[in-house]
Design a protein around this motif. Structure first.
Motif, PDB file in Angstrom:
ATOM      1  N   LEU A 159       0.838  -1.315  -0.030  1.00 28.40           N
ATOM      2  CA  LEU A 159      -0.090   0.053  -0.009  1.00 28.40           C
ATOM      3  C   LEU A 159       0.859   1.196   0.187  1.00 28.40           C
ATOM      4  O   LEU A 159       2.205   1.380   0.414  1.00 28.40           O
ATOM      5  N   THR A 160       0.303   2.241  -0.743  1.00 32.70           N
ATOM      6  CA  THR A 160       1.070   3.385  -0.494  1.00 32.70           C
ATOM      7  C   THR A 160       0.729   4.612   0.314  1.00 32.70           C
ATOM      8  O   THR A 160      -0.433   4.995   0.525  1.00 32.70           O
ATOM      9  N   VAL A 161       1.531   5.064   1.318  1.00 36.46           N
ATOM     10  CA  VAL A 161       1.190   6.082   2.115  1.00 36.46           C
ATOM     11  C   VAL A 161       1.043   7.599   1.297  1.00 36.46           C
ATOM     12  O   VAL A 161       2.031   7.838   0.477  1.00 36.46           O
ATOM     13  N   PRO A 162      -0.079   8.017   1.739  1.00 38.04           N
ATOM     14  CA  PRO A 162      -0.464   9.181   0.956  1.00 38.04           C
ATOM     15  C   PRO A 162       0.396  10.356   1.317  1.00 38.04           C
ATOM     16  O   PRO A 162      -0.017  11.677   1.566  1.00 38.04           O
ATOM     17  N   ASP A 163       1.815  10.523   0.941  1.00 47.21           N
ATOM     18  CA  ASP A 163       2.615  11.447   1.147  1.00 47.21           C
ATOM     19  C   ASP A 163       3.621  11.580   0.235  1.00 47.21           C
ATOM     20  O   ASP A 163       4.577  10.844   0.231  1.00 47.21           O
ATOM     21  N   HIS A 164       3.693  12.560  -0.736  1.00 48.53           N
ATOM     22  CA  HIS A 164       4.532  12.785  -1.909  1.00 48.53           C
ATOM     23  C   HIS A 164       5.811  12.868  -1.109  1.00 48.53           C
ATOM     24  O   HIS A 164       6.909  12.541  -1.976  1.00 48.53           O
ATOM     25  N   GLU A 165       6.064  13.639  -0.379  1.00 53.56           N
ATOM     26  CA  GLU A 165       7.487  14.185   0.358  1.00 53.56           C
ATOM     27  C   GLU A 165       8.132  12.936   1.021  1.00 53.56           C
ATOM     28  O   GLU A 165       8.943  13.371   1.827  1.00 53.56           O
ATOM     29  N   LEU A 166       7.314  11.814   1.211  1.00 52.40           N
ATOM     30  CA  LEU A 166       7.894  10.741   2.289  1.00 52.40           C
ATOM     31  C   LEU A 166       9.100  10.295   1.768  1.00 52.40           C
ATOM     32  O   LEU A 166       9.119   9.850   0.476  1.00 52.40           O
ATOM     33  N   LYS A 167      10.254  10.266   2.444  1.00 56.99           N
ATOM     34  CA  LYS A 167      11.351   9.538   1.982  1.00 56.99           C
ATOM     35  C   LYS A 167      12.310   9.105   2.939  1.00 56.99           C
ATOM     36  O   LYS A 167      12.448   9.851   3.924  1.00 56.99           O
ATOM     37  N   TRP A 168      13.237   8.173   2.770  1.00 58.00           N
ATOM     38  CA  TRP A 168      14.165   7.857   3.715  1.00 58.00           C
ATOM     39  C   TRP A 168      15.585   8.950   3.748  1.00 58.00           C
ATOM     40  O   TRP A 168      15.729   9.143   2.632  1.00 58.00           O
ATOM     41  N   ASN A 169      15.907   9.039   4.922  1.00 56.30           N
ATOM     42  CA  ASN A 169      16.977  10.083   4.879  1.00 56.30           C
ATOM     43  C   ASN A 169      18.117   9.493   5.641  1.00 56.30           C
ATOM     44  O   ASN A 169      18.149   9.112   6.803  1.00 56.30           O
ATOM     45  N   GLU A 170      18.942   9.341   4.625  1.00 59.18           N
ATOM     46  CA  GLU A 170      20.254   8.526   4.943  1.00 59.18           C
ATOM     47  C   GLU A 170      20.862   9.249   6.322  1.00 59.18           C
ATOM     48  O   GLU A 170      21.446   8.506   7.176  1.00 59.18           O
ATOM     49  N   ASP A 171      20.903  10.418   6.327  1.00 57.51           N
ATOM     50  CA  ASP A 171      21.932  11.255   7.233  1.00 57.51           C
ATOM     51  C   ASP A 171      21.280  11.169   8.644  1.00 57.51           C
ATOM     52  O   ASP A 171      21.792  10.977   9.707  1.00 57.51           O
ATOM     53  N   THR A 172      19.936  11.110   8.833  1.00 55.63           N
ATOM     54  CA  THR A 172      19.138  11.333  10.161  1.00 55.63           C
ATOM     55  C   THR A 172      18.797   9.709  10.616  1.00 55.63           C
ATOM     56  O   THR A 172      18.787   9.689  11.592  1.00 55.63           O
ATOM     57  N   GLY A 173      18.903   8.944   9.309  1.00 53.84           N
ATOM     58  CA  GLY A 173      18.494   7.606   9.820  1.00 53.84           C
ATOM     59  C   GLY A 173      16.861   7.174  10.153  1.00 53.84           C
ATOM     60  O   GLY A 173      16.405   6.538  10.864  1.00 53.84           O
ATOM     61  N   HIS A 174      16.296   8.541   9.501  1.00 51.34           N
ATOM     62  CA  HIS A 174      14.666   8.342   9.689  1.00 51.34           C
ATOM     63  C   HIS A 174      13.936   8.937   8.267  1.00 51.34           C
ATOM     64  O   HIS A 174      14.512   9.331   7.634  1.00 51.34           O
ATOM     65  N   TYR A 175      12.611   8.518   8.395  1.00 55.83           N
ATOM     66  CA  TYR A 175      11.846   9.008   7.223  1.00 55.83           C
ATOM     67  C   TYR A 175      11.577  10.554   7.324  1.00 55.83           C
ATOM     68  O   TYR A 175      11.109  10.835   8.379  1.00 55.83           O
ATOM     69  N   ASP A 176      11.756  11.350   6.496  1.00 55.23           N
ATOM     70  CA  ASP A 176      11.285  12.594   6.097  1.00 55.23           C
ATOM     71  C   ASP A 176       9.947  12.617   5.683  1.00 55.23           C
ATOM     72  O   ASP A 176       9.660  11.762   5.006  1.00 55.23           O
ATOM     73  N   PHE A 177       8.913  13.623   6.448  1.00 52.11           N
ATOM     74  CA  PHE A 177       7.492  13.222   5.731  1.00 52.11           C
ATOM     75  C   PHE A 177       7.115  14.870   5.600  1.00 52.11           C
ATOM     76  O   PHE A 177       7.775  15.666   6.190  1.00 52.11           O
ATOM     77  N   GLY A 178       5.866  14.944   5.039  1.00 49.69           N
ATOM     78  CA  GLY A 178       5.376  16.113   4.495  1.00 49.69           C
ATOM     79  C   GLY A 178       4.767  16.868   5.753  1.00 49.69           C
ATOM     80  O   GLY A 178       4.554  16.335   6.668  1.00 49.69           O
ATOM     81  N   ALA A 179       4.446  17.989   5.244  1.00 48.66           N
ATOM     82  CA  ALA A 179       3.689  18.945   6.535  1.00 48.66           C
ATOM     83  C   ALA A 179       2.288  18.585   6.863  1.00 48.66           C
ATOM     84  O   ALA A 179       1.610  18.146   5.711  1.00 48.66           O
ATOM     85  N   ILE A 180       2.122  18.588   7.988  1.00 46.80           N
ATOM     86  CA  ILE A 180       0.703  18.406   8.512  1.00 46.80           C
ATOM     87  C   ILE A 180      -0.276  19.506   8.443  1.00 46.80           C
ATOM     88  O   ILE A 180       0.233  20.633   8.697  1.00 46.80           O
ATOM     89  N   ASP A 181      -1.332  19.119   8.065  1.00 50.28           N
ATOM     90  CA  ASP A 181      -2.574  20.195   8.055  1.00 50.28           C
ATOM     91  C   ASP A 181      -3.037  20.405   9.580  1.00 50.28           C
ATOM     92  O   ASP A 181      -4.094  19.978   9.895  1.00 50.28           O
ATOM     93  N   TRP A 182      -2.243  21.561  10.295  1.00 55.86           N
ATOM     94  CA  TRP A 182      -2.724  21.791  11.519  1.00 55.86           C
ATOM     95  C   TRP A 182      -3.707  22.539  11.604  1.00 55.86           C
ATOM     96  O   TRP A 182      -4.439  22.344  12.597  1.00 55.86           O
ATOM     97  N   GLU A 183      -4.214  23.020  10.427  1.00 54.61           N
ATOM     98  CA  GLU A 183      -5.696  23.921  10.722  1.00 54.61           C
ATOM     99  C   GLU A 183      -6.746  22.710  10.624  1.00 54.61           C
ATOM    100  O   GLU A 183      -7.729  22.932  11.224  1.00 54.61           O
ATOM    101  N   GLU A 184      -6.557  21.974  10.077  1.00 53.21           N
ATOM    102  CA  GLU A 184      -7.649  20.646  10.152  1.00 53.21           C
ATOM    103  C   GLU A 184      -7.563  19.933  11.587  1.00 53.21           C
ATOM    104  O   GLU A 184      -8.691  19.947  12.023  1.00 53.21           O
ATOM    105  N   PHE A 185      -6.357  19.999  12.281  1.00 53.62           N
ATOM    106  CA  PHE A 185      -6.325  19.274  13.536  1.00 53.62           C
ATOM    107  C   PHE A 185      -6.961  20.227  14.410  1.00 53.62           C
ATOM    108  O   PHE A 185      -7.989  19.954  15.150  1.00 53.62           O
TER     109      PHE A 185
END
Lengths: 315, 251, 251, 315
Positions: D239-265
């Motif tokens: 399955l595909t996570v609905p975030d185009h900006e999601l990708k593995w970051n070798e430097d941090t050892g974590h996934y980078d992910f897109g901005a959350i819509d805090w207005e919706e929250f």
């Protein structure tokens, strides 16, 4: 018999319609009010077993046909209440007697519609029996009632044909559909025969009603006509009427049929049918829940007329 | 993908009519007055007729052999593209009427625009439907005024219904890519152009009805794109039962 | 046709458990107290478990390759053979509880008899189920007593529920040919033999609960033979939606 | 800082649990009551989106699993209310604050469950995020809360595995099923990320709560852990996570992910989510409709104790 009563009966015997403003015996008026309002109530309550399948109709066309039929029934209820109103009662009075359980509606509507073929079967058998009852009433002595019956019968013949068409589609469909059609016939056959009322031997009030021409044929005569008409229709569909004793009688030129379970009929009339409580409750709830709506329309009308009066004074 | 966009747009029109008709038919035999029973049934009937025309045409344009019944009875809720407004439960009769008024006022504007569609079939269906919808809207306005300016109880119920449903009205005017594309082609109407007229009508009717426009500005959306609330799934489970249970049968 | 009668009988047992479980699960998250939510869910779970055992065995005996899910989700209402009692709507909580009490009192008697069935599998399922049902019955009795002999309001509601449901209790004790035949073979129990014990228990509990046995003697029937009221069809339309909509899928 | 406060903080720093009878600062007590009761409310309200599918579960086994899960959630609600009660409030008080809207529950339950895959997805993502939040709380400073968390986490891990199993069945099923699974992931992904609360930069009260060890990791730390854990699970399902900006970051050892819509929250927290009104109304209606039931149990208990007193006197 008074001179008035004699003149009244002579008019009836001569085939002259009684109209709302004509003199009529109190018994005639009361009997008609009861008969017409029961009939009106039956149209109104009769919407419910069919309404049970509106939201599940299997095609958009069938859904539209069913909705239109239910709308016609509401319309029939309204003409009939209007006919009753010509006799000096109001619709709300008459309707209150339904809601309180004082006046009945046709017992047939106390049976459940449990599969889609029931919708066709109700059209075929229940409207069929109703038409059988009502066609003679087009000739009844009370003008407003006879005219309402003409209109009702015309629309109901149309419903009956649509119902028969639905059953035919099912009877000629998949094995499951044919089974539904047979199952529906099994459940509706006997209640449909009971629609003509108790056997003539037990029927009260009939002689007077016949003399007044507000009942034209006897219960048993109508029932026999219905059986004779319906049997060939069932055969044509390839469905079996659930009566082992049913057979053609060469001597009488009619079908003989088995004994009706009048105990069941009495129980259903007395309130013990499968759906009596649900039917009446649904209507009572609709009426009670709608009180604010009806009151508000009155309140608005009053406000409006007060404003008009005020405007007229100011002018 | 103009063809696809067109069938999507036609389905939205059909789904609105279908789902609202289904909701109205739940009132069958249960209205607050005989005349109301008859009027609601009448509107439900008109809407079914319109749904049939839109969905039949959608199926033809789509070209995958789906007729009106395949589209009505064999799609699941995420494929339904009706406005969230029309799937809302009936509630009390006030809620049913306010839902109808909000929809009718929008519906009439949409159909009026679609009468001038570059697609003859769309223009033709819209021309037929608008005659019915003009009556629906007249009736809705009349009842909103009478019940808003009726009793204290009726006013309270009507205002509560307005507050309840307001957040489902925003979606009616959000143009998405499909609508923009078809609008540019002269086939459909850009719904954002309808908002002022709608709001003007609602404001005018509410003024006469002594009802207040809600202050809330946050609007729900997603119905047109197939993202619905929890009510639609149950509505469809009931509506589609026979077609789902007996696939291939003729009714 | 002993084999057929046996599968019919097993389906009745399974259908009772399944339909009642479905009704109880409609209360999910909506009970009058957290503890009641949990207890009803628990009973619903027990009944699903029992339904699975009975229906699986029914399918095996029938020999047409239908498993528990085929029987639960792909039969239409006229093929369901549950008692009318268990398909009645939940109503208020009093009605749900009275329905449960009437059923539990009967269920326990039936299972007790079936523990001695000549069919080992039936005896085995009944022995497992009766432990759960003994708890259901204890809880039902406790609540009927506490609510009958509670407040004026609770007594009124409980008595109304008793009047409402009484006419669905007669069917529990009508033996039909299937039951007579299987009873004669020592496989099933003749339900007419359970009536006195049931009535004695109900009378005793009602006496403590200050509730009255209804006078009405006319009883509805037909559920065991597949003749149901209008409620079951809607219950099934909802319950069966996914299996009907996506035939052949694995879930 | 008073001597009591210093001693309290020293206990916490030393990893000694605070128990109900121990002295504690009022702020600690209040913060815990709020946190625990919000958590309890979330368990109770969380039954509703899942309850929406109980009656439509596609197999008897799945129905049983779902019912058992919902029952566990009610159980969690009850332990948590008990934990809150150790701090000197009653369950009914705390619950009244939910019903009046004064205290919130987790905003995630204001989203609708619209297809069957949602039930698995809620188990996988929502229980997954909840566990991520709660595992550190098993080490929190307040004894009753930390012990409740141990039990809750154990059961929720089980729910999460069941949820993942359901989604896997769908993702490997028919094309329609796979589409449902993808659709569910599309709708639940962002709300699940929002479950960890606002970004650390906006988060109020956090520093104090961390010092008191009733919050162990920051919102952003937990969110990152969740993303890192969940991504491979989604990939495994195809399955595909609905975030185009999601990708593995070798430097941090974590996934980078897109901005959350805090207005919706913020809107959903403020009551404007798709289901806020329905959720709260359902619970309010259940409570109001059940008033007669709860009153009657009290009335019965009083009658019984009066009878016992009378019997004791008579003896």
């Amino acid at each position: 018999m008074s001179a008035e009563e004699r003149a009244f009966q002579e008019k009836i015997d001569a085939g002259i319609k009684i109209e709302a403003k004509d003199w009529m015996p109190e018994g005639y008026r009361r009997t008609l009010i009861r008969q017409i309002s029961q009939h009106a109530h039956s149209e109104i309550v009769g919407q419910l077993p069919e309404g049970n399948w509106v939201t599940r109709a299997p095609t958009l066309k069938r859904k539209a046909i069913l909705l239109a039929k239910i709308q016609d029934e509401a319309g029939h209820g309204l003409y009939l209440y209007s006919a009753a109103e010509t006799l000096g009662v109001t619709r709300d009075q008459v309707y209150a007697d339904l809601l309180s359980g004082k006046v009945k509606y046709s017992s047939i509507f106390n049976y459940p519609t449990t599969n889609w073929a029931d919708i066709g079967t109700v059209g075929w058998l229940v409207d069929g029996a109703a038409i059988m009852n009502q066609i003679p009433l087009c000739r009844c002595s009370y003008g407003p009632y006879s005219r309402a019956m003409v209109r009702v019968c015309k629309e109901e013949s149309f419903h009956q044909r649509q119902g028969y068409d639905l059953v035919m589609t099912m009877a000629r469909g998949t094995p499951e559909q044919k089974q539904m059609a047979q199952d529906a016939l099994n459940r509706w056959w006997w209640p449909a025969l009971m629609m003509f009322g108790p056997p003539d031997s037990d029927s009260v009030h009939s002689a007077q009603s016949m003399q007044w021409k507000i009942k034209i044929l006897s219960n048993d005569e109508l029932r026999q006509k219905f059986v004779d008409q319906t049997l060939p229709q069932a055969e044509y569909l390839g469905l079996t009427v659930p009566d082992h004793e049913l057979k053609w009688n060469e001597d009488t030129g009619h079908y003989d049929f088995g004994a009706i379970d009048w105990e069941e009929f009495r129980q259903v009339v007395a309130g013990n049918g499968p759906c009596n409580r649900d039917r009446l409750r649904t209507r009572v709830k609709a009426w009670d829940d709608g009180a604010w709506f009806r009151d508000a329309l009155l309140a608005h009308a009053e406000k409006k007329s007060e404003r008009q009066v005020a405007a007229a004074k100011a002018a | 993908m103009l063809l696809d966009d067109k069938s999507v747009y036609l389905m939205r029109l059909g789904d609105n009519a279908l789902v609202l008709s289904q909701r109205l038919s739940e009132w069958c035999g249960k209205g607050p007055a005989f005349e109301e029973d008859m009027a609601l049934t009448n509107i439900a009937l008109d809407l079914i007729g319109q749904a049939r025309m839109w969905l039949s045409y959608a199926g033809e344009v789509e070209g995958r052999g789906r007729d009106e019944d395949a589209l009505a009875f064999r799609r699941d809720s995420h494929e339904f593209t009706n406005l969230l407004l029309v799937e809302q439960p009936n509630g009390d009769y006030a809620q049913t009427l306010v839902r109808q008024f909000f929809f009718d006022a929008w519906h009439q504007l949409v159909l009026d625009a679609l009468r001038r569609s570059a697609d003859d079939r769309i223009a033709d269906i819209a021309s037929k439907a608008i005659k019915e919808v003009a009556y629906h809207l007249r009736r809705s306005i009349d009842l909103v005024v009478r019940l808003g300016d009726g009793s204290a109880e009726s006013r309270r119920r009507m205002q509560a219904a307005v507050e309840e449903l307001w957040m489902y009205t925003g979606e009616m005017f959000n143009a998405d890519e499909t609508e923009e594309l078809l609008g540019a082609q002269g086939l459909a109407c850009d719904p954002s152009t309808l908002k002022d007229a709608w709001l003007a009508m609602v404001s005018e009717v509410f003024a006469e009805a002594t009802l207040e426009l809600p202050a809330g500005e946050w609007m729900q959306k997603g119905g047109k794109q197939g993202r619905h609330g929890e009510h639609l799934g149950l509505l469809l489970a009931e509506m589609q039962f026979l077609q789902r249970a007996y696939p291939g049968a003729t009714w």
